[in-house]
Write a protein that holds these residues in place. Structure first.
Motif, PDB file in Angstrom:
ATOM      1  N   GLY A  20       0.814  -1.218   0.000  1.00 23.36           N
ATOM      2  CA  GLY A  20       0.000   0.000   0.000  1.00 23.36           C
ATOM      3  C   GLY A  20       0.837   1.252   0.000  1.00 23.36           C
ATOM      4  N   GLN A  21       1.928   1.255   0.773  1.00 25.91           N
ATOM      5  CA  GLN A  21       2.800   2.421   0.769  1.00 25.91           C
ATOM      6  C   GLN A  21       3.441   2.612  -0.602  1.00 25.91           C
ATOM      7  OE1 GLN A  21       5.939   2.683   3.776  1.00 25.91           O
ATOM      8  NE2 GLN A  21       7.062   4.116   2.477  1.00 25.91           N
ATOM      9  N   VAL A  22       3.836   1.507  -1.253  1.00 28.16           N
ATOM     10  CA  VAL A  22       4.428   1.616  -2.588  1.00 28.16           C
ATOM     11  C   VAL A  22       3.439   2.277  -3.541  1.00 28.16           C
ATOM     12  CG1 VAL A  22       5.304   0.310  -4.563  1.00 28.16           C
ATOM     13  CG2 VAL A  22       5.964  -0.344  -2.246  1.00 28.16           C
ATOM     14  N   TYR A  23       2.179   1.798  -3.522  1.00 28.52           N
ATOM     15  CA  TYR A  23       1.167   2.370  -4.405  1.00 28.52           C
ATOM     16  C   TYR A  23       0.925   3.846  -4.080  1.00 28.52           C
ATOM     17  CZ  TYR A  23       0.046  -2.613  -5.085  1.00 28.52           C
ATOM     18  OH  TYR A  23       0.105  -3.968  -5.337  1.00 28.52           O
ATOM     19  N   GLN A  29       6.955  -3.601  -6.344  1.00 20.96           N
ATOM     20  CA  GLN A  29       7.048  -4.163  -5.000  1.00 20.96           C
ATOM     21  C   GLN A  29       7.648  -5.550  -5.120  1.00 20.96           C
ATOM     22  OE1 GLN A  29       7.076  -3.347  -2.031  1.00 20.96           O
ATOM     23  NE2 GLN A  29       5.821  -4.538  -0.630  1.00 20.96           N
ATOM     24  N   ILE A  30       8.781  -5.753  -4.482  1.00 23.52           N
ATOM     25  CA  ILE A  30       9.422  -7.064  -4.450  1.00 23.52           C
ATOM     26  C   ILE A  30       8.892  -7.810  -3.238  1.00 23.52           C
ATOM     27  CG2 ILE A  30      11.590  -8.325  -4.308  1.00 23.52           C
ATOM     28  CD1 ILE A  30      11.327  -6.741  -6.892  1.00 23.52           C
ATOM     29  N   GLY A  56       9.532   8.587   2.006  1.00 24.41           N
ATOM     30  CA  GLY A  56       8.406   7.751   1.608  1.00 24.41           C
ATOM     31  C   GLY A  56       7.532   7.389   2.788  1.00 24.41           C
ATOM     32  N   LEU A  57       8.135   6.971   3.903  1.00 22.73           N
ATOM     33  CA  LEU A  57       7.370   6.621   5.091  1.00 22.73           C
ATOM     34  C   LEU A  57       6.652   7.837   5.661  1.00 22.73           C
ATOM     35  CD1 LEU A  57       6.481   4.660   7.280  1.00 22.73           C
ATOM     36  CD2 LEU A  57       8.656   5.093   8.469  1.00 22.73           C
TER      37      LEU A  57
END
Length: 607
Positions: free
Chosen positions: A114-117, A130-131, A186-187
């Motif tokens: 979700g954070q990646v998106y 996302q790996i 990002g966080l």
């Protein structure tokens, strides 16, 4: 612009069919064994994902609607990864491949999907990667990736497969892309958005009955976020768990896995409602009740259970509010009716109990079976949001979402819960944010005790989704094709039987039950489930499915036994009367009883 051949290493090209599968919605492949990851027998290696990055960054993808999808030199992709032992080197290699294509990369470290998106939008990027292995063993890893809102899956993976095999020519960029570490930023962007959106709602509520099981995965990055939204009374479980050593998988569907989390049963005994993640936090279950983890007991709620609650909220609250807002805004009645029809559609997973369909229809909604695959569901939801925005007179999905406050909610049986964003309107399966959404729904609908809610909804005798190993993906596909063919030829066109088939999966429904057979798109596993209006009918349908399953496993030399650790109900629940599922045949009396329900016997089957 100058071009050059991909020139992939021979071992990567040789694994094209294992890396880029036209039936899959992401990459998932073998990385080797602990202590010798990325050895000669590994499929998903740093070199393989570097090639994947080069293809993603340089290819022009052809979409089904005829348009093209591509990243341009100077565009940016966000890359996050789970906390498995092979994920960081794979993320770095994927970044290198993108960089070689002239694409910039923002590395955001260990992150939930979700954070990646979310970070793709928040950091101004044009794509995401996302790996993650999600919920499977440490010997496997994978990648979920996309450009814009379009996931790279199925037929687009097939295009990558063909490009690799044909040694495609790709553009040569004027310079390599930059790789930048934005882990902290990002966080911060993600946490700030979640806190500002939800903390106000929960600030003055009693949140002491809420618990979050981080499950030792990427959810472990967010305990402070949960405390900032729910306050210090929230219970946090599963910090510091080792889900990489082989004894524990972060699989929120499996009771035997959540039961291994220290303090989980104590939290249930204290009356808490526990939300659990998978490794990359894009799927989540809800568990409530002191006996919820006991075999045969309810209280561990998966996708089809949560579908009841989401459908009720949509049809009783969200859709009427949307229609009223648009009516007040002067939207024409004809367009308003079409918007209402779209919004009242609840997508049904072939693994759902038939009770969901009846429940939705009783509330005035309609149901449509949907192919499994999180990227496919998101495409459908996005298309529906775009259509409603157009009908309502908005120039974008985001404007529609912000102007009306409407959020679509759908959920797969696999626990991907898709909620459209209240700002940009796009659907995301973000299990972190979905905890806040679900708890808000529970509060607004008065569902503090989920057991009380489920006592009042339609129910039948349903097996869980049975997932059991196959020797190989090739055997899995052969067994599935044969079983699906028998079911299709036997029940197709029969009066009173509805059939739906997609992506190698088949389901038939009749008034007294259903059966489903298919395969996992992400690992060498076969899947099936059945339902009956009585326990006896469920058991006879199960014996029919087991008989077919065992017959074709033998035909394809697939001797992998039933996984009784994941499917322990066979031996723990006396009601199933099936302690040795691998020995069931079509000549079994209970399988014969099932066929007799349709006026058939085993000799009439097209075996």
């Amino acid at each position: 612009m100058a071009v050059e051949r991909l020139n992939a290493p021979a071992n990567v090209s040789a694994n094209a069919d294992k890396l880029f599968k036209g039936t899959s919605y992401d990459i998932r492949a073998y990385v080797g064994e602990p202590g010798r990851f990325f050895g000669d027998d590994a499929v998903l290696t740093p070199e393989a994902v570097r090639i994947a990055g080069r293809l993603m960054g340089g290819m022009t993808f052809k979409l089904k609607n005829g348009s093209e999808l591509t990243l341009r030199e100077g565009d940016t992709v966000v890359i996050g990864y789970d906390n498995g032992p092979t994920s960081e080197p794979l993320a770095n290699a994927f970044a290198e491949g993108l960089s070689e294509s002239g694409v910039n990369v923002y590395l955001i470290g260990i992150s939930g999907s979700g954070q990646v998106y979310q970070n793709q939008t928040q950091l101004g990027a044009q794509g995401h990667v996302q790996i993650t292995r999600s919920h499977v063993e440490v010997t496997t890893n994978g990648a979920k990736f996309g450009i814009g809102s379009q996931g790279i899956h199925t037929y687009l993976l097939k295009q990558m497969n063909e490009a690799l095999k044909n040694d495609i020519e790709l553009p040569v960029p004027s310079q390599k892309g930059e790789i930048t570490d934005l882990t902290d930023k990002g966080l911060d962007e993600y946490a700030d958005k979640m806190t500002s959106r939800y903390s106000g709602y929960f600030k003055n509520k009693d949140n002491s009955k809420i618990a979050v099981n981080l499950f030792g995965g990427t959810g472990s990055k967010y305990p402070e976020l949960f405390r900032s939204v729910f306050g210090d009374d929230v219970t946090i479980l599963g910090e510091g768990l080792d889900v990489n050593s082989g004894g524990l998988l972060a699989d929120p569907t499996r009771k035997e896995m959540v039961a291994k989390v220290p303090g989980f049963q104590d939290a249930l005994d204290a009356g808490k409602r526990i939300h659990s993640f998978d490794l990359d936090a894009d799927r989540g279950s809800v568990t409530q009740g002191a006996d919820a983890l006991e075999t045969g007991k309810t209280g561990h709620y998966l996708g089809d259970a949560l579908a009841y609650i989401l459908a009720e909220y949509k049809l009783r609250r969200a859709v009427p509010l949307l229609v009223n807002n648009l009516k007040c805004a002067g939207v024409a009645e004809e367009k308003l009716n079409e918007i209402e029809r779209i919004a009242k559609t609840v997508y049904i997973d072939a693994r759902y109990t038939s009770g969901v369909k009846r429940f939705v229809e009783e509330l005035g909604g309609s149901t449509v079976f949907h192919a499994k695959g999180h990227s496919l569901w998101k495409e459908t939801i996005t298309a529906n949001m775009a259509k409603m925005a157009e009908l309502a007179g908005y120039d974008s999905i985001g404007a529609f979402a912000e102007g009306t406050g409407y959020r679509d909610l759908q959920i797969e049986a696999s626990l991907h819960l898709f909620a459209t964003d209240s700002e940009d309107g796009f659907p995301r399966d973000d299990a972190v944010e979905n905890i806040f959404i679900l708890e808000q729904i529970f509060a607004e609908m008065g569902h503090d005790d989920l057991a009380r809610f489920f006592e009042a909804v339609p129910s039948r005798f349903t097996t869980k989704e049975i997932r059991t190993p196959s020797n190989s993906n090739e055997a899995k596909e052969g067994v599935t094709a044969d079983v699906v063919n028998v079911i299709r030829e036997t029940f197709g066109g029969m009066d009173g039987v509805d059939m739906v088939e997609f992506e190698g999966q088949i389901r038939i429904d009749w008034p007294a039950g259903f059966l489903m057979y298919g395969m996992s798109n992400t690992s060498p596993k076969l899947t099936f489930m059945v339902e009956g209006s009585t326990e006896t009918l469920r058991n006879s349908a199960l014996h029919f499915m087991l008989g077919l399953h065992n017959l074709y496993k033998a035909k394809h030399g697939d001797d992998a036994p039933m996984d009784l650790s994941e499917n322990d109900f066979f031996i723990k629940e006396s009601g199933y009367q099936t302690p040795e599922p691998d020995k069931v045949t079509l000549n079994d009396g209970m399988a014969g009883d099932f066929l007799a329900e349709f006026g058939l016997d085993v000799e009439e089957l097209p075996l």
